[in-house]
Design a protein around this motif. Structure first.
Motif, PDB file in Angstrom:
ATOM      1  N   CYS A   1       0.826  -1.211   0.000  1.00 18.01           N
ATOM      2  CA  CYS A   1       0.000   0.000   0.000  1.00 18.01           C
ATOM      3  C   CYS A   1       0.859   1.260   0.000  1.00 18.01           C
ATOM      4  CB  CYS A   1      -0.949   0.001   1.206  1.00 18.01           C
ATOM      5  SG  CYS A   1      -2.241  -1.279   1.120  1.00 18.01           S
TER       6      CYS A   1
ATOM      7  N   THR B   1       1.096   4.052  -2.992  1.00 19.78           N
ATOM      8  CA  THR B   1       0.880   5.456  -2.616  1.00 19.78           C
ATOM      9  C   THR B   1       2.046   6.315  -3.093  1.00 19.78           C
ATOM     10  OG1 THR B   1      -0.372   4.775  -0.650  1.00 19.78           O
ATOM     11  CG2 THR B   1       0.458   7.039  -0.688  1.00 19.78           C
TER      12      THR B   1
ATOM     13  N   THR C   1      -4.363   6.517  -5.719  1.00 22.71           N
ATOM     14  CA  THR C   1      -5.327   6.855  -4.676  1.00 22.71           C
ATOM     15  C   THR C   1      -5.714   5.593  -3.906  1.00 22.71           C
ATOM     16  OG1 THR C   1      -7.253   6.463  -6.078  1.00 22.71           O
ATOM     17  CG2 THR C   1      -6.259   8.672  -6.145  1.00 22.71           C
ATOM     18  N   ILE C   2      -6.457   5.789  -2.817  1.00 22.38           N
ATOM     19  CA  ILE C   2      -6.919   4.642  -2.032  1.00 22.38           C
ATOM     20  C   ILE C   2      -7.810   3.733  -2.880  1.00 22.38           C
ATOM     21  CG2 ILE C   2      -8.451   3.988  -0.125  1.00 22.38           C
ATOM     22  CD1 ILE C   2      -7.274   6.331   1.455  1.00 22.38           C
TER      23      ILE C   2
ATOM     24  N   ARG D   1     -11.420   0.468   2.695  1.00 24.26           N
ATOM     25  CA  ARG D   1     -11.205   0.675   4.132  1.00 24.26           C
ATOM     26  C   ARG D   1     -10.026  -0.169   4.647  1.00 24.26           C
ATOM     27  NH1 ARG D   1     -15.889  -2.373   3.807  1.00 24.26           N
ATOM     28  NH2 ARG D   1     -15.805  -4.448   4.795  1.00 24.26           N
TER      29      ARG D   1
ATOM     30  N   VAL E   1      -6.889   1.790   3.861  1.00 26.02           N
ATOM     31  CA  VAL E   1      -6.720   2.821   4.897  1.00 26.02           C
ATOM     32  C   VAL E   1      -6.151   2.205   6.172  1.00 26.02           C
ATOM     33  CG1 VAL E   1      -7.938   4.466   6.384  1.00 26.02           C
ATOM     34  CG2 VAL E   1      -8.566   4.267   3.959  1.00 26.02           C
TER      35      VAL E   1
ATOM     36  N   LEU F   1      -2.382   1.445   5.637  1.00 27.08           N
ATOM     37  CA  LEU F   1      -1.593   2.682   5.579  1.00 27.08           C
ATOM     38  C   LEU F   1      -1.474   3.312   6.963  1.00 27.08           C
ATOM     39  CD1 LEU F   1      -2.938   4.327   2.290  1.00 27.08           C
ATOM     40  CD2 LEU F   1      -0.660   3.349   2.683  1.00 27.08           C
ATOM     41  N   ASP F   2      -2.554   3.252   7.735  1.00 26.05           N
ATOM     42  CA  ASP F   2      -2.512   3.837   9.076  1.00 26.05           C
ATOM     43  C   ASP F   2      -1.584   3.043   9.987  1.00 26.05           C
ATOM     44  OD1 ASP F   2      -3.577   5.977  10.770  1.00 26.05           O
ATOM     45  OD2 ASP F   2      -4.444   4.338  11.951  1.00 26.05           O
TER      46      ASP F   2
ATOM     47  N   ILE G   1       0.181  10.350   6.107  1.00 22.78           N
ATOM     48  CA  ILE G   1       0.543   9.315   5.132  1.00 22.78           C
ATOM     49  C   ILE G   1       1.653   9.821   4.219  1.00 22.78           C
ATOM     50  CG2 ILE G   1      -0.292   7.868   3.244  1.00 22.78           C
ATOM     51  CD1 ILE G   1      -1.308   7.086   6.035  1.00 22.78           C
TER      52      ILE G   1
END
Length: 242
Positions: free
Chosen positions: A188, A192, A197-198, A210, A213, A216-217, A228
């Motif tokens: 991911c 990026t 994009t996501i 989701r 996300v 990435l988090d 990010i």
């Protein structure tokens, strides 16, 4: 600039570009020879795993750690107890210490390590390191070199220690973080970094947006980044996405 100052400046210039143990070894080996010694050793004792960068014979260093000589070595023991640079070896060592220590020095001599100069380096929480210049030459008297070049050798030892800690510890930390990042997190981040994009990443990796996300988090948290974008920049800086 004096010859000694030239040697030190050359050492500083070279060590600033070193980024691996092999490169640090080459820099210190050249310095060692220019100062009239034959071998060097940088030993750091932190925790259970010692770190050694040296030009000592590999057969000796392997035996040294295999037999736990770092616990017996009179030079290491003295470096733990003292703060000032000191010389060691020669005929005095053959007569000093207990039977095991005298046998240790006798064995070291068979590998061309007869005498030398050691710079003790102290750290917090009982950590220590030692930078040593050594020789097997009977005609070289380290105590005389201590009198003539003590300040230079002290500076060399401290600079070597600081640069090794700054460069190699960062690399080790990066490798540890890389091993902690999951494959999905690295995927991911890599996408990026390429401007995806996501939603794009979700299609490419075949997971829900989701979940992208979430990965990435997790990566952001592990790298200690505030965003990010900063996470991607930090991962690229550390070479985690190559």
């Amino acid at each position: 600039m004096s010859p000694v100052e030239c040697i030190f400046q050359e050492f500083i210039d070279a060590i600033q570009t070193a980024t691996s143990e092999d490169e640090f070894e080459r820099v210190a080996t050249r310095l060692t020879q220019r100062l009239g010694f034959q071998r060097f050793a940088y030993l750091r004792l932190t925790g259970e795993t010692p770190m050694l960068i040296s030009s000592y014979p590999k057969t000796w260093t392997s035996r040294y750690f295999q037999l736990g000589y770092q616990q017996l070595d009179p030079v290491v023991r003295r470096a733990r107890a003292e703060r000032a640079l000191f010389s060691w070896g020669g005929e005095a060592s053959a007569l000093a210490g207990n039977r095991e220590q005298r046998r240790f020095f006798d064995e070291a001599m068979t590998f061309g390590i007869r005498s030398g100069i050691t710079v003790p380096i102290r750290g917090g929480f009982g950590r220590m390191a030692a930078f040593t210049l050594a020789t097997g030459d009977r005609d070289l008297h380290p105590e005389r070199l201590v009198a003539d070049g003590k300040d230079l050798i002290q500076l060399v030892g401290l600079h070597f220690h600081c640069y090794v800690a700054a460069r190699l510890d960062v690399l080790s930390a990066s490798k540890l973080i890389a091993s902690e990042l999951s494959q999905r997190e690295r995927q991911c981040l890599a996408w990026t970094a390429r401007g995806k994009t996501i939603a794009d990443i979700a299609v490419l990796v075949q997971i829900a947006p989701r979940t992208v996300v979430f990965h990435l988090d997790n990566a952001r948290r592990k790298l200690g980044a505030a965003s990010i974008a900063q996470c991607v920049a930090e991962a690229l800086r550390r070479g985690l996405l190559s």
